[in-house]
Write an enzyme that holds these catalytic residues in place. Sequence first.
Site, mmCIF file in Angstrom:
data_model
loop_
_atom_site.group_PDB
_atom_site.id
_atom_site.type_symbol
_atom_site.label_atom_id
_atom_site.label_comp_id
_atom_site.label_asym_id
_atom_site.label_seq_id
_atom_site.Cartn_x
_atom_site.Cartn_y
_atom_site.Cartn_z
ATOM 1 N N LEU A 132 -3.594 -3.731 -10.812
ATOM 2 C CA LEU A 132 -4.805 -3.115 -10.272
ATOM 3 C C LEU A 132 -5.073 -3.609 -8.846
ATOM 4 C CD1 LEU A 132 -7.192 -2.968 -13.382
ATOM 5 C CD2 LEU A 132 -5.700 -1.177 -12.477
ATOM 6 N N SER A 147 3.199 0.691 -1.777
ATOM 7 C CA SER A 147 3.869 1.971 -1.521
ATOM 8 C C SER A 147 3.538 2.635 -0.182
ATOM 9 C CB SER A 147 3.521 2.951 -2.652
ATOM 10 O OG SER A 147 2.159 3.327 -2.563
ATOM 11 N N THR A 151 12.942 5.522 -3.755
ATOM 12 C CA THR A 151 12.467 6.524 -2.802
ATOM 13 C C THR A 151 13.597 7.004 -1.888
ATOM 14 O OG1 THR A 151 11.116 6.729 -0.790
ATOM 15 C CG2 THR A 151 11.686 4.515 -1.428
ATOM 16 N N ASP A 152 13.469 8.217 -1.384
ATOM 17 C CA ASP A 152 14.455 8.724 -0.421
ATOM 18 C C ASP A 152 14.385 7.950 0.904
ATOM 19 O OD1 ASP A 152 12.033 9.727 0.547
ATOM 20 O OD2 ASP A 152 12.710 11.810 0.693
ATOM 21 N N GLU A 153 13.285 7.177 1.089
ATOM 22 C CA GLU A 153 13.128 6.468 2.361
ATOM 23 C C GLU A 153 14.184 5.377 2.540
ATOM 24 O OE1 GLU A 153 9.113 5.681 3.634
ATOM 25 O OE2 GLU A 153 8.340 7.301 2.388
ATOM 26 N N TYR A 162 8.400 -1.250 4.221
ATOM 27 C CA TYR A 162 8.321 -0.630 2.887
ATOM 28 C C TYR A 162 9.695 -0.183 2.423
ATOM 29 C CZ TYR A 162 7.880 3.191 -0.485
ATOM 30 O OH TYR A 162 8.068 4.030 -1.572
ATOM 31 N N LYS A 211 12.182 -1.544 -0.679
ATOM 32 C CA LYS A 211 12.655 -0.681 -1.785
ATOM 33 C C LYS A 211 14.185 -0.682 -1.833
ATOM 34 C CE LYS A 211 10.463 1.593 -4.202
ATOM 35 N NZ LYS A 211 9.806 1.318 -5.512
ATOM 36 N N LEU A 260 -0.817 11.342 3.302
ATOM 37 C CA LEU A 260 -1.099 12.533 4.125
ATOM 38 C C LEU A 260 -1.925 13.616 3.409
ATOM 39 C CD1 LEU A 260 -0.504 14.032 6.876
ATOM 40 C CD2 LEU A 260 1.279 15.229 5.609
ATOM 41 N N PRO A 308 -6.261 13.232 11.324
ATOM 42 C CA PRO A 308 -5.393 12.493 12.253
ATOM 43 C C PRO A 308 -3.910 12.770 12.021
ATOM 44 C CG PRO A 308 -6.196 11.028 10.527
ATOM 45 C CD PRO A 308 -6.764 12.373 10.233
ATOM 46 N N VAL A 309 -3.309 13.515 12.932
ATOM 47 C CA VAL A 309 -1.878 13.828 12.832
ATOM 48 C C VAL A 309 -1.119 12.882 13.762
ATOM 49 C CG1 VAL A 309 -0.139 15.587 13.323
ATOM 50 C CG2 VAL A 309 -2.275 16.221 12.172
ATOM 51 N N TYR A 310 -0.147 12.162 13.206
ATOM 52 C CA TYR A 310 0.606 11.188 14.003
ATOM 53 C C TYR A 310 1.565 11.920 14.950
ATOM 54 C CZ TYR A 310 -0.665 7.771 10.297
ATOM 55 O OH TYR A 310 -1.324 6.972 9.384
ATOM 56 N N ARG A 351 3.129 6.633 14.410
ATOM 57 C CA ARG A 351 3.484 5.470 13.585
ATOM 58 C C ARG A 351 4.677 4.773 14.242
ATOM 59 N NH1 ARG A 351 5.030 7.074 7.564
ATOM 60 N NH2 ARG A 351 2.844 6.704 7.105
#
Length: 339
Positions: A35, A85, A125-127, A153, A157, A193, A208-210, A276
């Site tokens: 939590l 995450s 993750t695909d990242e 991050y 992973k 997002l 806010p669009v990066y 970012r």
Amino acid sequence: MTVIVTGGAGFIGSNFIFYMLKKYPSYRIICLDKLTYAGNLSTLAPVMDSANFRFVKADICDREAVYKLFEEEHPETVVNFAAESHVDRSIENPGIFLQTNIMGTSVLMDACLRYGIKRFHQVSTDEVYGDLPLDRPDLLFTEETSLHTSSPYSSSKAAADLLVLAYHRTYGLPVSISRCSNNYGPYHFPEKLIPLMIVNALADKPLPVYGKGENVRDWLYVEDHCKAIDLIIHKGREGEVYNIGGHNEMRNIDIVKLICKELGKSENLITYVSDRKGHDMRYAIDPTKIHGELGWLPETRFKDGVKKTVKWYLDNRAWWEPIISGEYKNYYERMYKNR
Ligand code: NAD
Ligand code: TYD
């Protein structure tokens, strides 16, 4: 069958718990979750009193607590969603990402080795593959693509994935790994997002669009991800990695405009902010392996999924309004004030 789902009070883990309890009423599902700011017990309220569900508040890094739970429950399967995450938070403070995402995964696997397990599944993750250029739409991430991470991050992973494969090869632990593209849907924490744009647009706050908003993500409705994990833990091969994604690449700016349209809000709310650091340009998954081996295909089309998601946020203000009124406010100030 007893399944421990770690991180089940978060976005994807909670959706997975709902999916599993409905599909397998004879299974016992145990949620282990620390939590953190991202975990909400209120999310699990609908299943909290189910006879075949148990919630345990614990940290996956807490070896004693994890071993105790294994001794009590003798799980056959562990599905590890528990993680820090959010890329932006990892840029701000990497330490906790290394602790939870790497050390926590190793503690869980040590417990699996000690008490025995049929399957340890790591939700990745695909990242971990890094990013792809915008001008090469022919390139996709396959399971053979080398790991090439950008953020703390994704690096944490990727490190966990390597550790999972090492426990398989060295100790014979029966593992599997899934690497999924960006999810969206109900119970998504409003720092990411899609939910952030929905809750800000509803309050007529700036969106806010990066950078220029040209970065591309490959979006998948969360239930389709849950179905893929269900298939992998039951029918997927041990020691294998499965990519999960639905060939649904979208530019961030187009998503934000779509959300404005769905909510009847003006695009004038869109505010371009500084980019970012190390921002990945494009993610795109090749899901050929999971389709060919396990017959998985995504079922929710993006335009339907976004409509369902927007409706969910409209119908469930009681879930997200308390979230954005607490500590989240400080986070938002810190992240967006000087951009
Ligand atoms: P989330 O941040 O919404 O939820 C994470 C959950 O883990 C929270 O309930 C939190 O309390 C819990 N947790 C964090 N640290 C813990 C610890 N030390 N011990 C026990 N519990 C802890 O995350 P999410 O978006 O649901 O992602 C779940 C998993 O899926 C993650 O492993 C993430 O890397 C992976 N993933 C996410 C996406 C996505 O688009 N969200 C895509 C691909 C993969
Ligand atoms: P996010 O939801 O944080 O997921 P990830 O970084 O894991 O892909 O961000 C998705 C994309 O949206 C990413 O390219 C960053 C961008 N973004 C914004 O433009 N504005 C925002 O306020 C946020 C949170 C993200």
